[in-house]
Design a protein around this motif. Structure first.
Motif, PDB file in Angstrom:
ATOM      1  N   GLN A 194       0.819  -1.210   0.000  1.00  0.00           N
ATOM      2  CA  GLN A 194       0.000   0.000   0.000  1.00  0.00           C
ATOM      3  C   GLN A 194       0.853   1.259   0.000  1.00  0.00           C
ATOM      4  O   GLN A 194       0.398   2.320  -0.431  1.00  0.00           O
ATOM      5  CB  GLN A 194      -0.913   0.007   1.225  1.00  0.00           C
ATOM      6  N   ARG A 195       2.063   1.148   0.494  1.00  0.00           N
ATOM      7  CA  ARG A 195       2.934   2.313   0.597  1.00  0.00           C
ATOM      8  C   ARG A 195       3.751   2.544  -0.669  1.00  0.00           C
ATOM      9  O   ARG A 195       4.348   3.591  -0.842  1.00  0.00           O
ATOM     10  CB  ARG A 195       3.865   2.142   1.793  1.00  0.00           C
ATOM     11  N   LYS A 196       3.792   1.528  -1.529  1.00  0.00           N
ATOM     12  CA  LYS A 196       4.543   1.645  -2.775  1.00  0.00           C
ATOM     13  C   LYS A 196       3.875   2.674  -3.684  1.00  0.00           C
ATOM     14  O   LYS A 196       2.653   2.737  -3.766  1.00  0.00           O
ATOM     15  CB  LYS A 196       4.536   0.294  -3.489  1.00  0.00           C
ATOM     16  N   ALA A 197       4.672   3.448  -4.374  1.00  0.00           N
ATOM     17  CA  ALA A 197       4.124   4.458  -5.285  1.00  0.00           C
ATOM     18  C   ALA A 197       3.709   3.802  -6.597  1.00  0.00           C
ATOM     19  O   ALA A 197       4.367   2.874  -7.079  1.00  0.00           O
ATOM     20  CB  ALA A 197       5.158   5.539  -5.549  1.00  0.00           C
ATOM     21  N   ASP A 198       2.600   4.278  -7.150  1.00  0.00           N
ATOM     22  CA  ASP A 198       2.174   3.789  -8.456  1.00  0.00           C
ATOM     23  C   ASP A 198       3.204   4.181  -9.503  1.00  0.00           C
ATOM     24  O   ASP A 198       3.790   5.264  -9.458  1.00  0.00           O
ATOM     25  CB  ASP A 198       0.819   4.381  -8.844  1.00  0.00           C
ATOM     26  N   SER A 199       3.417   3.281 -10.459  1.00  0.00           N
ATOM     27  CA  SER A 199       4.339   3.564 -11.558  1.00  0.00           C
ATOM     28  C   SER A 199       3.807   2.875 -12.806  1.00  0.00           C
ATOM     29  O   SER A 199       2.712   2.303 -12.796  1.00  0.00           O
ATOM     30  CB  SER A 199       5.746   3.058 -11.215  1.00  0.00           C
ATOM     31  N   ALA A 200       4.590   2.910 -13.856  1.00  0.00           N
ATOM     32  CA  ALA A 200       4.153   2.306 -15.105  1.00  0.00           C
ATOM     33  C   ALA A 200       3.975   0.787 -14.964  1.00  0.00           C
ATOM     34  O   ALA A 200       3.101   0.200 -15.591  1.00  0.00           O
ATOM     35  CB  ALA A 200       5.161   2.600 -16.211  1.00  0.00           C
ATOM     36  N   ASP A 201       4.781   0.155 -14.135  1.00  0.00           N
ATOM     37  CA  ASP A 201       4.707  -1.300 -13.993  1.00  0.00           C
ATOM     38  C   ASP A 201       4.044  -1.747 -12.680  1.00  0.00           C
ATOM     39  O   ASP A 201       3.981  -2.937 -12.402  1.00  0.00           O
ATOM     40  CB  ASP A 201       6.105  -1.911 -14.108  1.00  0.00           C
ATOM     41  N   TYR A 202       3.558  -0.808 -11.881  1.00  0.00           N
ATOM     42  CA  TYR A 202       2.919  -1.171 -10.617  1.00  0.00           C
ATOM     43  C   TYR A 202       1.692  -0.303 -10.392  1.00  0.00           C
ATOM     44  O   TYR A 202       1.758   0.919 -10.473  1.00  0.00           O
ATOM     45  CB  TYR A 202       3.897  -0.985  -9.446  1.00  0.00           C
ATOM     46  N   ASN A 203       0.576  -0.962 -10.092  1.00  0.00           N
ATOM     47  CA  ASN A 203      -0.671  -0.258  -9.825  1.00  0.00           C
ATOM     48  C   ASN A 203      -1.263  -0.847  -8.547  1.00  0.00           C
ATOM     49  O   ASN A 203      -1.452  -2.062  -8.440  1.00  0.00           O
ATOM     50  CB  ASN A 203      -1.636  -0.444 -11.003  1.00  0.00           C
ATOM     51  N   LYS A 204      -1.566   0.013  -7.604  1.00  0.00           N
ATOM     52  CA  LYS A 204      -2.092  -0.451  -6.314  1.00  0.00           C
ATOM     53  C   LYS A 204      -3.420  -1.175  -6.480  1.00  0.00           C
ATOM     54  O   LYS A 204      -3.686  -2.149  -5.785  1.00  0.00           O
ATOM     55  CB  LYS A 204      -2.258   0.727  -5.355  1.00  0.00           C
TER      56      LYS A 204
END
Length: 123
Positions: free
Chosen positions: A92-102
């Motif tokens: 949940q703390r990870k920032a959204d990026s091109a390869d990661y979506n919460k």
């Protein structure tokens, strides 16, 4: 103080704090029944079980190898729990990026059963 574990067993409590939170004062009728008939069979079994647990704990404390094994197991359980707890919140703390979506991660964890269904508690 020696009677505390037996008292807790009689009350069906797992710990002193549990006993304080969950046990109400006995009624006059239950106190009278206790004085006349003595403890019930379930109370006797609980007392015996608590005594066995206490004797096992005392034996472990007297044996250095058993004490060492107990603390090693304790540290392993704590480490495992810490890893599980961190995994529960780290995504949940990870920032959204091109390869990661919460939201995608949430849906994966929901389908895997790692997250409970969202909704009202009474539904």
């Amino acid at each position: 103080m020696a009677a505390l574990p037996l008292l807790l067993a009689a009350l069906g409590a797992a710990s002193p704090m549990h006993a304080m939170r969950t046990c109400a004062q006995p009624t006059a009728a239950s106190q009278t029944r206790m004085m006349i008939f003595g403890p019930s069979e379930s109370q006797k079994r609980a007392q015996e079980e608590q005594m066995k647990v206490q004797q096992a704990m005392l034996a472990r404390r007297r044996n250095p190898k058993a004490t060492e094994k107990y603390f090693k197991d304790l540290e392993e359980r704590r480490e495992k729990t810490s890893v599980q707890w961190f995994d529960k919140f780290a995504w949940q703390r990870k920032a959204d990026s091109a390869d990661y979506n919460k939201m995608d991660e949430f849906k994966k964890r929901l389908s895997a059963g790692k997250i409970k269904e969202i909704g009202d508690a009474d539904q």
